[in-house]
Enzyme design. Structure first.
Site, PDB file in Angstrom:
ATOM      1  N   LYS A 154      23.886  38.837  68.885  1.00 14.86           N
ATOM      2  CA  LYS A 154      24.928  38.186  69.691  1.00 14.86           C
ATOM      3  C   LYS A 154      26.207  39.038  69.730  1.00 14.86           C
ATOM      4  O   LYS A 154      26.792  39.236  70.790  1.00 14.86           O
ATOM      5  CB  LYS A 154      25.208  36.799  69.101  1.00 14.86           C
ATOM      6  CG  LYS A 154      26.382  36.065  69.690  1.00 14.86           C
ATOM      7  CD  LYS A 154      26.144  35.648  71.120  1.00 14.86           C
ATOM      8  CE  LYS A 154      27.402  35.033  71.721  1.00 14.86           C
ATOM      9  NZ  LYS A 154      27.259  34.738  73.130  1.00 14.86           N
ATOM     10  N   THR A 212      28.425  30.939  67.304  1.00 10.63           N
ATOM     11  CA  THR A 212      28.572  32.392  67.133  1.00 10.63           C
ATOM     12  C   THR A 212      29.453  32.619  65.917  1.00 10.63           C
ATOM     13  O   THR A 212      30.627  32.244  65.928  1.00 10.63           O
ATOM     14  CB  THR A 212      29.240  33.028  68.371  1.00 10.63           C
ATOM     15  OG1 THR A 212      28.458  32.730  69.513  1.00 10.63           O
ATOM     16  CG2 THR A 212      29.364  34.533  68.205  1.00 10.63           C
ATOM     17  N   LYS A 239      37.453  36.538  69.530  1.00 11.15           N
ATOM     18  CA  LYS A 239      36.763  36.196  68.277  1.00 11.15           C
ATOM     19  C   LYS A 239      35.499  37.050  68.122  1.00 11.15           C
ATOM     20  O   LYS A 239      35.259  37.644  67.070  1.00 11.15           O
ATOM     21  CB  LYS A 239      36.375  34.707  68.298  1.00 11.15           C
ATOM     22  CG  LYS A 239      35.588  34.242  67.087  1.00 11.15           C
ATOM     23  CD  LYS A 239      34.982  32.862  67.267  1.00 11.15           C
ATOM     24  CE  LYS A 239      33.489  32.944  67.426  1.00 11.15           C
ATOM     25  NZ  LYS A 239      32.791  31.683  67.506  1.00 11.15           N
TER      26      LYS A 239
END
Ligand code: NAD
Length: 297
Positions: free
Chosen positions: A174, A99, A249
């Protein structure tokens, strides 16, 4: 059977690589952590000494790395001219399942495609359980040709494979998905804490809300209170799972993307601030659903 290289054999990468071995592929792996490489070798894979050695002879290389800077380094090298882009043979398919930020995903794709390589960004949803059970959802960005080549390999590691569009669109999907997840985990936590204060039993709230309009994944698959969902981290003192640091994150990636795209995401911004405070309170390594403890005060 294909010759597949795998770089980044951590919580997610190792079980994903093991599923490729189980499917009959010839898998060579590398990780900067040697014990992880040894675990792959013990599962029937081959150990490589570095990332570039993984590329040699591979038809496909999969990467599962922590963040954008690691992806840039592995694909383009510290000098921007080496890495997989230089060491992989023309026609090799590169699949990045980490990711990372959309910008890095698009920049790396342009750089490797100039070298005659095919690339997709293919981040996942489903966590370590999904990686182990080969039930991950893959969100794929890249050309039609690259997607068609990647699909049969991804199907050995996941159940739902969606082509989201051109390079970087897998990462876009995502971070949008995980912004929903971060916000919804805080919402579910606030509801359970309010229920406690109102004298409503957690199991009763679950029985009702899991069949009502408040139903969502954060409640029915990953409930932040112990009891209603026996597999959720709440039942093991919020041992991760998916750490608060990783959620932070992803929420930061979503905020950076929102700023550069000019999108207003006030709840996403609040979720980032709340997870930042939680991670800074010493809980960065705890599962992200442990946020309920901070919500409770
Ligand atoms: P992890 O930290 O367990 O694994 C990453 C691995 O990459 C580590 O073993 C590390 O040693 C290795 N690594 C770092 N730099 C390297 C380099 N230059 N060369 C080779 N190896 C290197 O992380 P994870 O939980 O496996 O997550 C990997 C990615 O998947 C992250 O981007 C994360 O956001 C994403 N993700 C994680 C989950 C989850 O539930 N853990 C779910 C969905 C997506």
């Amino acid at each position: 059977m294909a010759r597949i290289g795998f770089i980044g054999l951590g919580n997610m990468g190792l079980p994903m690589a093991q599923n490729l071995i189980k499917a009959g592929h010839d898998v060579t792996g590398f990780d900067v952590s040697r014990p992880n490489v040894e675990k792959l070798a013990a599962a029937g894979g081959k150990a490589a000494e570095n990332a570039n050695a993984v590329a040699s002879g591979a038809e496909i290389v999969v990467t599962m790395l922590p963040a954008g800077q690691h992806v840039r380094e592995v694909y383009l090298g510290a000098d921007g001219k080496s890495g997989l882009a230089a060491s992989a043979a023309k026609g090799t398919l590169l699949i990045d399942s980490s990711t990372i930020d959309v910008e890095t995903a698009r920049a790396v794709a342009v750089a490797v495609e100039k070298k005659g390589l095919l690339m997709v960004d293919a981040p996942v949803s489903g966590g370590v359980g999904g990686a182990q059970g080969a039930t991950l959802t893959f969100m794929v960005g890249g050309s039609d040709a690259a997607f068609e080549r990647a699909k049969p390999v991804l199907e050995k590691m996941g159940k739902t494979i969606v082509h989201a569009g051109g390079a970087g669109n897998g990462q876009a999907a995502k971070i949008c998905n995980n912004m929903i997840l971060g916000i919804s985990m805080i919402a579910v936590s606030e509801a359970f804490v309010l229920a406690e204060k109102l004298g409503l039993d957690a199991q009763k709230l679950f029985d009702i809300s899991s069949k009502s309009s408040g139903q969502c994944w954060s409640m029915t698959s990953y409930c932040p209170v112990p009891g209603p969902v026996p597999t959720s981290p709440a039942n093991r003192d919020y041992q991760a799972g998916f750490t608060a640091a990783m959620m932070l994150k992803d929420l930061r990636l979503a905020q950076d993307a929102a700023k550069s795209a000019g999108a207003k995401t006030p709840l996403g911004a609040d979720a980032e601030r709340i997870y930042s405070r939680y991670a800074e309170s010493g809980e960065a390594g705890r599962d992200f659903s442990g946020i309920i403890r901070m919500v409770r005060g």
